[in-house]
Design a protein around this motif. Structure first.
Motif, PDB file in Angstrom:
ATOM      1  N   LEU A 104       0.862  -1.182   0.000  1.00  8.26           N
ATOM      2  CA  LEU A 104       0.000   0.000   0.000  1.00  8.26           C
ATOM      3  C   LEU A 104       0.898   1.231   0.000  1.00  8.26           C
ATOM      4  O   LEU A 104       1.808   1.341   0.834  1.00  8.26           O
ATOM      5  N   VAL A 105       0.663   2.128  -0.946  1.00 10.58           N
ATOM      6  CA  VAL A 105       1.403   3.387  -0.992  1.00 10.58           C
ATOM      7  C   VAL A 105       0.423   4.496  -0.633  1.00 10.58           C
ATOM      8  O   VAL A 105      -0.604   4.664  -1.297  1.00 10.58           O
ATOM      9  N   LEU A 106       0.709   5.221   0.446  1.00  8.41           N
ATOM     10  CA  LEU A 106      -0.199   6.258   0.939  1.00  8.41           C
ATOM     11  C   LEU A 106       0.354   7.629   0.591  1.00  8.41           C
ATOM     12  O   LEU A 106       1.524   7.926   0.899  1.00  8.41           O
ATOM     13  N   ALA A 107      -0.476   8.488  -0.009  1.00  2.00           N
ATOM     14  CA  ALA A 107      -0.036   9.854  -0.279  1.00  2.00           C
ATOM     15  C   ALA A 107      -0.113  10.663   1.010  1.00  2.00           C
ATOM     16  O   ALA A 107      -1.196  10.937   1.522  1.00  2.00           O
ATOM     17  N   SER A 108       1.053  11.008   1.544  1.00  2.00           N
ATOM     18  CA  SER A 108       1.113  11.955   2.654  1.00  2.00           C
ATOM     19  C   SER A 108       1.602  13.293   2.086  1.00  2.00           C
ATOM     20  O   SER A 108       1.550  13.497   0.862  1.00  2.00           O
ATOM     21  N   SER A 157       3.184  -4.351   3.299  1.00  2.00           N
ATOM     22  CA  SER A 157       4.275  -3.391   3.058  1.00  2.00           C
ATOM     23  C   SER A 157       3.648  -2.027   2.780  1.00  2.00           C
ATOM     24  O   SER A 157       2.915  -1.868   1.802  1.00  2.00           O
ATOM     25  N   VAL A 158       3.912  -1.059   3.653  1.00  2.00           N
ATOM     26  CA  VAL A 158       3.267   0.261   3.524  1.00  2.00           C
ATOM     27  C   VAL A 158       4.338   1.339   3.331  1.00  2.00           C
ATOM     28  O   VAL A 158       5.266   1.456   4.134  1.00  2.00           O
ATOM     29  N   ILE A 159       4.183   2.106   2.265  1.00  3.39           N
ATOM     30  CA  ILE A 159       5.088   3.224   2.009  1.00  3.39           C
ATOM     31  C   ILE A 159       4.282   4.513   2.100  1.00  3.39           C
ATOM     32  O   ILE A 159       3.305   4.694   1.370  1.00  3.39           O
ATOM     33  N   ALA A 160       4.655   5.380   3.036  1.00  3.86           N
ATOM     34  CA  ALA A 160       4.006   6.687   3.156  1.00  3.86           C
ATOM     35  C   ALA A 160       4.876   7.701   2.429  1.00  3.86           C
ATOM     36  O   ALA A 160       6.069   7.854   2.737  1.00  3.86           O
ATOM     37  N   ALA A 161       4.280   8.369   1.451  1.00  2.00           N
ATOM     38  CA  ALA A 161       5.023   9.257   0.568  1.00  2.00           C
ATOM     39  C   ALA A 161       4.679  10.704   0.898  1.00  2.00           C
ATOM     40  O   ALA A 161       3.557  11.144   0.626  1.00  2.00           O
ATOM     41  N   ARG A 162       5.627  11.426   1.476  1.00  5.31           N
ATOM     42  CA  ARG A 162       5.403  12.848   1.785  1.00  5.31           C
ATOM     43  C   ARG A 162       5.732  13.656   0.542  1.00  5.31           C
ATOM     44  O   ARG A 162       6.904  13.922   0.251  1.00  5.31           O
ATOM     45  N   LEU A 163       4.681  14.043  -0.165  1.00  9.90           N
ATOM     46  CA  LEU A 163       4.861  14.666  -1.473  1.00  9.90           C
ATOM     47  C   LEU A 163       5.135  16.150  -1.364  1.00  9.90           C
ATOM     48  O   LEU A 163       4.588  16.842  -0.495  1.00  9.90           O
ATOM     49  N   GLY A 164       5.963  16.627  -2.289  1.00 14.51           N
ATOM     50  CA  GLY A 164       6.121  18.071  -2.484  1.00 14.51           C
ATOM     51  C   GLY A 164       4.891  18.611  -3.214  1.00 14.51           C
ATOM     52  O   GLY A 164       3.824  18.000  -3.199  1.00 14.51           O
TER      53      GLY A 164
END
Ligand SMILES: NC(=O)c1ccc[n+]([C@@H]2O[C@H](COP(=O)([O-])OP(=O)(O)OC[C@H]3O[C@@H](n4cnc5c(N)ncnc54)[C@H](O)[C@@H]3O)[C@@H](O)[C@H]2O)c1
Length: 249
Positions: A104-108, A157-164
């Motif tokens: 799971l890829v979460l948009a942070s 597997s979780v990736i939290a992506a802190r987006l610009g």
């Protein structure tokens, strides 16, 4: 054998369309989910995040879920952030788990470190304590936290992506006027390539928080070192690459 299907929620949005485009170019099997139609995507579910059954149907057969659908900035808590960013998040996490997806890829957002970014000049690392800007960013801190819980509890597997900042239509001139915002620009092309890398990074990665911005101009505001080390992704572009010139005229 696990399926190769990637579900993208928020597939009709600014970031979503860039991710759909990149994943299709890479030959991935992609399904969209959005309350609006997703241009150029045949396998596209139209529904609302607050409808748990609709989210469950969209996630069926997915091995990777990229969760982008949300109210993408501060807005009224009760009518926007609560249903779209928190209740919707619950339904997406549950649908991901029930579908047996492995990633799971979460948009942070970089707004989870808003006050640090305002007050310091070092490149903020993902492991620093958050200082959320307001309700929107605080809800993203919650999303990261429950993402970690799902990783630990269910082995996801979780990736939290802190987006610009990948500007939605009309935001381009705001970025042009702010030095720090130009450093945090995330071009649509870099966003697409980032989410491809996040979707296909080794499954051995458990819970992971990373930043994603294009290359800075003045100062590196966020530390992209872990993004390169863990996902093998580096930005290729810089403000204002990837934007049509007329939006800045
Ligand atoms: N664009 C940026 O600069 C930026 C920066 C940091 C984080 N993010 C995050 O990235 C994600 C995508 O942002 P964006 O800029 O593409 O926003 P956007 O508004 O362009 O796209 C969001 C999409 O989600 C859909 N959506 C919203 N609520 C929904 C609901 N209840 N049910 C179904 N669909 C729904 C919308 O229809 C839209 O197509 C969001 O989670 C946002 O918080 C964006």
């Amino acid at each position: 054998m696990p399926s190769d299907l990637i579900l993208i929620t928020g597939s009709a949005g600014r970031v979503g369309q860039a991710v759909v485009k990149e994943l299709l170019v890479r030959g991935e099997r992609v399904r969209g989910f959005d309350r609006l139609a997703t241009p150029g995507l045949a396998d596209s579910h139209i529904g609302n995040l607050t409808d748990a059954a609709a989210v469950r149907r969209a996630a069926e057969g997915a091995d990777v879920v990229i969760h982008l659908a949300a109210t993408p900035d501060d807005a009224d808590f009760m009518s926007e952030i609560l249903p779209n960013n928190l209740i919707g998040l619950h339904h997406v996490l549950e649908a991901t788990r029930l579908a047996g997806a492995r990633r799971l890829v979460l948009a942070s957002t970089g707004q989870v470190n808003w006050w640090q970014r305002e007050r310091t000049r070092h490149a903020i690392r993902p492991d620093e304590l958050p200082s959320p800007r307001y309700w929107y960013a605080a809800a993203k801190v919650f999303a990261e936290a429950i993402g970690q819980s799902y990783s630990e509890t269910h082995g996801l597997s979780v990736i939290a992506a802190r987006l610009g900042w990948c500007p939605r239509p009309g935001q381009e001139k705001e970025i042009a006027a702010l030095e720090w915002a130009r450093d945090l620009y995330l071009s649509p092309g870099d966003a697409g390539r980032f989410f491809y890398a996040a979707a296909r990074a080794p499954l051995a990665l458990r819970f992971t928080v990373v930043y994603a911005t294009s290359r800075h101009i003045h100062l590196p505001r966020f530390d992209l070192g872990p993004t390169k080390a863990l996902l093998g992704w580096e930005p290729q572009e810089q403000w204002p690459d990837g934007l049509p010139p007329e939006v800045l005229a």
